[in-house]
Write an enzyme that holds these catalytic residues in place. Structure first.
Site, PDB file in Angstrom:
ATOM      1  N   GLU A  36       3.904  30.337  16.556  1.00 34.01           N
ATOM      2  CA  GLU A  36       2.723  30.947  17.166  1.00 34.01           C
ATOM      3  C   GLU A  36       1.583  29.947  17.168  1.00 34.01           C
ATOM      4  O   GLU A  36       1.632  28.916  16.481  1.00 34.01           O
ATOM      5  CB  GLU A  36       2.265  32.177  16.374  1.00 34.01           C
ATOM      6  CG  GLU A  36       3.193  33.361  16.417  1.00 34.01           C
ATOM      7  CD  GLU A  36       2.661  34.529  15.604  1.00 34.01           C
ATOM      8  OE1 GLU A  36       3.050  35.665  15.894  1.00 34.01           O
ATOM      9  OE2 GLU A  36       1.859  34.310  14.673  1.00 34.01           O
ATOM     10  N   HIS A  55      -1.625  38.385  14.631  1.00 37.05           N
ATOM     11  CA  HIS A  55      -1.445  38.009  13.242  1.00 37.05           C
ATOM     12  C   HIS A  55      -2.687  37.311  12.702  1.00 37.05           C
ATOM     13  O   HIS A  55      -3.370  36.591  13.430  1.00 37.05           O
ATOM     14  CB  HIS A  55      -0.247  37.079  13.089  1.00 37.05           C
ATOM     15  CG  HIS A  55       1.063  37.783  13.219  1.00 37.05           C
ATOM     16  ND1 HIS A  55       2.239  37.117  13.481  1.00 37.05           N
ATOM     17  CD2 HIS A  55       1.394  39.092  13.120  1.00 37.05           C
ATOM     18  CE1 HIS A  55       3.226  37.985  13.536  1.00 37.05           C
ATOM     19  NE2 HIS A  55       2.737  39.192  13.312  1.00 37.05           N
TER      20      HIS A  55
END
Length: 292
Positions: free
Chosen positions: A209, A247
């Site tokens: 990510e 996140h």
């Protein structure tokens, strides 16, 4: 073979009688995992779906031989649950809990080094070794046994990519969701090292990510230490700079933290890097010399 969870796993569920713990314990039992104990303080002596419940992890370990723990407790108490598992001699701890305070995790990771155990998470989907053990919240029906290892910061992308691998006949050795928080117990390199040592893992999928530099460090490790082929995908190509995306660890601050920069670093290291998640299964098939 498999890593971290296999046919020798004897699983203990911390928070087994809570809503999430109960739901996922049923699913883990349903996929054949040996769940040998549960822990909920104050409910020792009860049972859940035939699994004995204990007040403490230490007693559960003494009486059942549990060697792996999965944690479903509220965030303010998650660090204490991890300490309790480590102190009881649990070898692998998987913390599903989201929202664990960063300062708690700073202390946990320091303590983890002293104990020599493995912590997966927090804020993760867990560990799934098809046909061997399910220590996770992942859906069992998308998995099939095989030789592709998966390590990921993203739970949802793990499900998509595993499902697409299964659909083209590429089963998995183990899928490990390491978690998307800024401070986690196990990073990409530690899992990649285990896959490299596993003779039955033929290829590894790494799902990263935006944010941080974990993927660049993994790329350096892969290029210098691994013979097993690796296919990667980095989520967040359209993420706006300075915004946290899902996140807590996925925040772009420019430069090398963007998906584009990470993908370029992976390609420079000789790693196949997909532009979108639906390309991953095809790239894995190519890496293995098989028709997708």
């Amino acid at each position: 073979m498999a890593i971290l969870a296999d046919q020798n796993t004897r699983l203990l569920v911390q928070g087994i009688t809570g809503r999430e713990g109960a739901f996922h314990t049923r699913r883990m039992l349903g996929s054949g995992t040996r769940v040998v104990a549960g822990v909920t303080p104050g409910k020792g002596g009860q049972s859940f779906e035939g699994v004995p419940v204990f007040d403490t992890v230490s007693r559960a370990v003494r009486e059942t031989g549990a060697n792996t723990s999965i944690i479903f407790v509220p965030a303010p108490f998650a660090a204490d649950a991890i300490y309790e598992a480590l102190d009881a001699g649990i070898e692998a701890v998987c913390c599903i809990t989201e929202g664990v305070p960063v300062h708690d995790m700073m202390k946990v990771t320091d303590y983890l080094k002293l104990r020599g155990a493995t912590l997966i998470g927090p804020n993760c989907p867990g560990i799934f070794s098809p046909g061997k053990a399910n220590v996770s919240i992942m859906p069992a029906d998308i998995f099939s046994p095989g030789g592709v290892g998966v390590v990921s910061r993203s739970g949802t992308l793990t499900y998509q990519i595993v499902n697409e691998l299964t659909q083209i006949g590429l089963g998995q050795s183990t899928a490990v969701g390491i978690g998307g928080d800024p401070i986690i117990g196990t990073d990409f390199i530690e899992v990649l090292r285990k896959f490299e040592a596993d003779p039955e893992t033929e290829c590894v999928v790494m799902i990263g990510e935006i944010g941080g530099n974990a993927e660049q460090r993994a790329a350096e490790y892969i290029s210098s230490e691994m013979e097993t082929p690796v296919v990667a995908y980095i989520a967040g190509f359209t993420a706006p700079e300075g915004k946290t995306m899902g996140h807590a660890g996925a925040i772009v601050s420019g430069g090398e933290t963007t998906a584009q920069a990470k993908s370029e670093a992976l390609r420079r290291a000789g790693i196949r890097a997909a532009e979108n998640p639906s390309e991953v299964a095809r790239l894995v098939a190519e890496a293995l010399g098989r028709e997708p």
